[in-house]
Design a protein around this motif. Structure first.
Motif, PDB file in Angstrom:
ATOM      1  N   LEU A 169     -41.313 102.821   2.929  1.00  0.00           N
ATOM      2  CA  LEU A 169     -41.356 103.305   4.302  1.00  0.00           C
ATOM      3  C   LEU A 169     -41.491 104.821   4.251  1.00  0.00           C
ATOM      4  N   TYR A 170     -42.480 105.349   4.958  1.00  0.00           N
ATOM      5  CA  TYR A 170     -42.782 106.774   4.918  1.00  0.00           C
ATOM      6  C   TYR A 170     -42.534 107.420   6.268  1.00  0.00           C
ATOM      7  N   SER A 171     -41.973 108.602   6.219  1.00  0.00           N
ATOM      8  CA  SER A 171     -41.840 109.443   7.393  1.00  0.00           C
ATOM      9  C   SER A 171     -42.901 110.532   7.302  1.00  0.00           C
ATOM     10  N   VAL A 172     -43.736 110.644   8.341  1.00  0.00           N
ATOM     11  CA  VAL A 172     -44.842 111.605   8.341  1.00  0.00           C
ATOM     12  C   VAL A 172     -44.528 112.695   9.360  1.00  0.00           C
ATOM     13  N   ALA A 173     -44.326 113.905   8.882  1.00  0.00           N
ATOM     14  CA  ALA A 173     -43.920 115.010   9.751  1.00  0.00           C
ATOM     15  C   ALA A 173     -45.087 115.464  10.621  1.00  0.00           C
TER      16      ALA A 173
ATOM     17  N   GLN B 181     -58.801 106.799  -3.285  1.00  0.00           N
ATOM     18  CA  GLN B 181     -58.885 105.357  -3.466  1.00  0.00           C
ATOM     19  C   GLN B 181     -57.473 104.815  -3.581  1.00  0.00           C
ATOM     20  N   GLY B 182     -57.322 103.563  -3.264  1.00  0.00           N
ATOM     21  CA  GLY B 182     -55.986 103.007  -3.369  1.00  0.00           C
ATOM     22  C   GLY B 182     -55.945 101.550  -2.971  1.00  0.00           C
ATOM     23  N   SER B 183     -54.862 100.912  -3.373  1.00  0.00           N
ATOM     24  CA  SER B 183     -54.673  99.488  -3.085  1.00  0.00           C
ATOM     25  C   SER B 183     -53.590  99.280  -2.036  1.00  0.00           C
ATOM     26  N   TRP B 184     -53.197 100.362  -1.351  1.00  0.00           N
ATOM     27  CA  TRP B 184     -52.137 100.273  -0.352  1.00  0.00           C
ATOM     28  C   TRP B 184     -52.697 100.006   1.032  1.00  0.00           C
ATOM     29  N   MET B 185     -51.979  99.171   1.769  1.00  0.00           N
ATOM     30  CA  MET B 185     -52.305  98.931   3.169  1.00  0.00           C
ATOM     31  C   MET B 185     -51.114  99.404   4.005  1.00  0.00           C
ATOM     32  N   TYR B 186     -51.415  99.907   5.205  1.00  0.00           N
ATOM     33  CA  TYR B 186     -50.412 100.627   5.989  1.00  0.00           C
ATOM     34  C   TYR B 186     -50.237 100.003   7.371  1.00  0.00           C
ATOM     35  N   PHE B 187     -48.985 100.033   7.843  1.00  0.00           N
ATOM     36  CA  PHE B 187     -48.626  99.492   9.148  1.00  0.00           C
ATOM     37  C   PHE B 187     -47.847 100.578   9.885  1.00  0.00           C
ATOM     38  N   LEU B 188     -48.401 101.063  10.977  1.00  0.00           N
ATOM     39  CA  LEU B 188     -47.730 102.125  11.726  1.00  0.00           C
ATOM     40  C   LEU B 188     -46.585 101.522  12.541  1.00  0.00           C
ATOM     41  N   MET B 189     -45.379 101.973  12.262  1.00  0.00           N
ATOM     42  CA  MET B 189     -44.184 101.422  12.901  1.00  0.00           C
ATOM     43  C   MET B 189     -43.746 102.230  14.118  1.00  0.00           C
ATOM     44  N   ARG B 190     -43.932 103.572  14.043  1.00  0.00           N
ATOM     45  CA  ARG B 190     -43.461 104.426  15.123  1.00  0.00           C
ATOM     46  C   ARG B 190     -44.301 105.689  15.182  1.00  0.00           C
TER      47      ARG B 190
ATOM     48  N   ILE C 166     -51.712 103.724  16.873  1.00  0.00           N
ATOM     49  CA  ILE C 166     -50.466 103.576  17.611  1.00  0.00           C
ATOM     50  C   ILE C 166     -49.631 102.487  16.943  1.00  0.00           C
ATOM     51  N   PRO C 167     -48.337 102.401  17.273  1.00  0.00           N
ATOM     52  CA  PRO C 167     -47.481 101.395  16.641  1.00  0.00           C
ATOM     53  C   PRO C 167     -48.071  99.987  16.727  1.00  0.00           C
ATOM     54  N   GLY C 168     -48.044  99.315  15.580  1.00  0.00           N
ATOM     55  CA  GLY C 168     -48.639  97.990  15.470  1.00  0.00           C
ATOM     56  C   GLY C 168     -49.989  98.002  14.797  1.00  0.00           C
ATOM     57  N   ASP C 169     -50.625  99.178  14.721  1.00  0.00           N
ATOM     58  CA  ASP C 169     -51.936  99.271  14.088  1.00  0.00           C
ATOM     59  C   ASP C 169     -51.817  99.177  12.571  1.00  0.00           C
ATOM     60  N   VAL C 170     -52.828  98.571  11.972  1.00  0.00           N
ATOM     61  CA  VAL C 170     -52.939  98.429  10.518  1.00  0.00           C
ATOM     62  C   VAL C 170     -54.100  99.296  10.064  1.00  0.00           C
ATOM     63  N   PHE C 171     -53.947  99.981   8.936  1.00  0.00           N
ATOM     64  CA  PHE C 171     -55.064 100.765   8.412  1.00  0.00           C
ATOM     65  C   PHE C 171     -55.032 100.759   6.885  1.00  0.00           C
ATOM     66  N   GLY C 172     -56.197 101.054   6.299  1.00  0.00           N
ATOM     67  CA  GLY C 172     -56.318 101.063   4.845  1.00  0.00           C
ATOM     68  C   GLY C 172     -56.822  99.770   4.253  1.00  0.00           C
ATOM     69  N   GLU C 173     -57.081  98.761   5.117  1.00  0.00           N
ATOM     70  CA  GLU C 173     -57.447  97.438   4.583  1.00  0.00           C
ATOM     71  C   GLU C 173     -58.825  97.416   3.936  1.00  0.00           C
TER      72      GLU C 173
ATOM     73  N   ARG D 140     -42.682 113.830  17.738  1.00  0.00           N
ATOM     74  CA  ARG D 140     -41.780 113.386  16.678  1.00  0.00           C
ATOM     75  C   ARG D 140     -42.547 112.785  15.517  1.00  0.00           C
ATOM     76  N   GLU D 141     -41.869 112.670  14.398  1.00  0.00           N
ATOM     77  CA  GLU D 141     -42.484 112.147  13.191  1.00  0.00           C
ATOM     78  C   GLU D 141     -42.987 110.726  13.397  1.00  0.00           C
ATOM     79  N   ALA D 142     -43.978 110.361  12.587  1.00  0.00           N
ATOM     80  CA  ALA D 142     -44.466 108.982  12.562  1.00  0.00           C
ATOM     81  C   ALA D 142     -43.810 108.255  11.391  1.00  0.00           C
ATOM     82  N   VAL D 143     -43.664 106.949  11.525  1.00  0.00           N
ATOM     83  CA  VAL D 143     -43.084 106.128  10.468  1.00  0.00           C
ATOM     84  C   VAL D 143     -44.096 105.061  10.089  1.00  0.00           C
ATOM     85  N   VAL D 144     -44.395 104.979   8.790  1.00  0.00           N
ATOM     86  CA  VAL D 144     -45.422 104.071   8.273  1.00  0.00           C
ATOM     87  C   VAL D 144     -44.814 103.173   7.203  1.00  0.00           C
ATOM     88  N   PHE D 145     -45.038 101.877   7.351  1.00  0.00           N
ATOM     89  CA  PHE D 145     -44.668 100.919   6.306  1.00  0.00           C
ATOM     90  C   PHE D 145     -45.907 100.682   5.443  1.00  0.00           C
ATOM     91  N   ALA D 146     -45.745 100.802   4.123  1.00  0.00           N
ATOM     92  CA  ALA D 146     -46.883 100.694   3.206  1.00  0.00           C
ATOM     93  C   ALA D 146     -46.589  99.671   2.117  1.00  0.00           C
TER      94      ALA D 146
END
Length: 220
Positions: free
Chosen positions: A44-48, A59-68, A87-94, A114-120
């Motif tokens: 879980l990442y906090s993005v300032a 490049q990468g094998s990570w997929m991301y889910f914006l939580m907040r 926005i929250p609920g969006d998926v990116f990196g697929e 405020r900061e964004a929170v991303v689940f990866a």
């Protein structure tokens, strides 16, 4: 991908965070142990505000889910050129996960909010050989079906925005699921279909520009 997760959470805390994500609910409903494997490969990442989360060319094998919060899809040469908003609920990196292609845009947190929170989650295991792969066939099928759904939905957005454009009028419903279901044959079909859709979506992104949420009022 950022080198270090901003939020160090236990597996139990991460599991609570993903409880709202349909993508992971399906895995957990079928096999809770498989969900734990995916969680072990997640952060879980906090993005300032103002921070660049992903850069074009990576490049990468990570997929991301914006939580907040919100994230901006920006021109890598000029972050003042906002292409879209996540926005929250969006998926990116697929697309990068499926194709292995380099990312084409920067993902930036807007300033002054405020900061964004991303689940990866690292989905490198999707491409591992069976003998070294911790994911079972049913789990891989669930993941690929979810990714196919996301990619089809994104292409449908182009169809609604550009209904008469020849690039979006080409049929893309090409998959024929194996009658038995949950087979290696279906997994290969899903892989091929996901790659086909990801390539098509990348072409649409390049030719017609990305379609994201409205870029207006991004600081609200």
């Amino acid at each position: 991908m950022p080198m270090n997760p901003a939020l160090q959470l236990t597996a139990e805390e991460l599991e609570k965070k993903v409880a709202s994500l349909h993508f992971f609910k399906e895995v957990g409903r079928h096999d809770p142990e498989q969900l734990q494997i995916l969680i072990q490969q997640s952060h879980l990442y906090s993005v300032a505000p103002g921070e660049t989360f992903l850069k074009a060319g990576e490049q990468g094998s990570w997929m991301y889910f914006l939580m907040r919060g919100k994230l901006l899809v920006c021109d890598p040469l000029d972050h003042s050129k906002v292409i879209g908003v996540l926005i929250p609920g969006d998926v990116f990196g697929e697309i990068a996960v499926i194709t292995g292609h380099k990312r084409t845009q920067d993902i930036v947190a807007p300033g002054l909010i405020r900061e964004a929170v991303v689940f990866a989650t690292d989905f490198a295991c999707l491409h591992a050989k069976p003998e070294h792969n911790p994911l079972t066939l049913p789990t891989k099928l669930i993941v690929y079906r979810q990714i196919v759904h996301i990619l089809r939905w994104r292409i449908e957005l182009y169809r609604s925005r550009f209904p008469d454009h020849p690039m979006v009028r080409v049929p893309f419903n090409l998959i024929h699921r194996s009658p038995a279901g949950d087979t290696e044959e279906e997994l290969q079909e899903q892989r091929d279909y996901a790659l086909f859709l990801a390539d098509r979506l990348q072409q649409l992104n390049t030719k017609l520009g990305p379609i994201n949420n409205d870029v207006g009022d991004v600081l609200s």
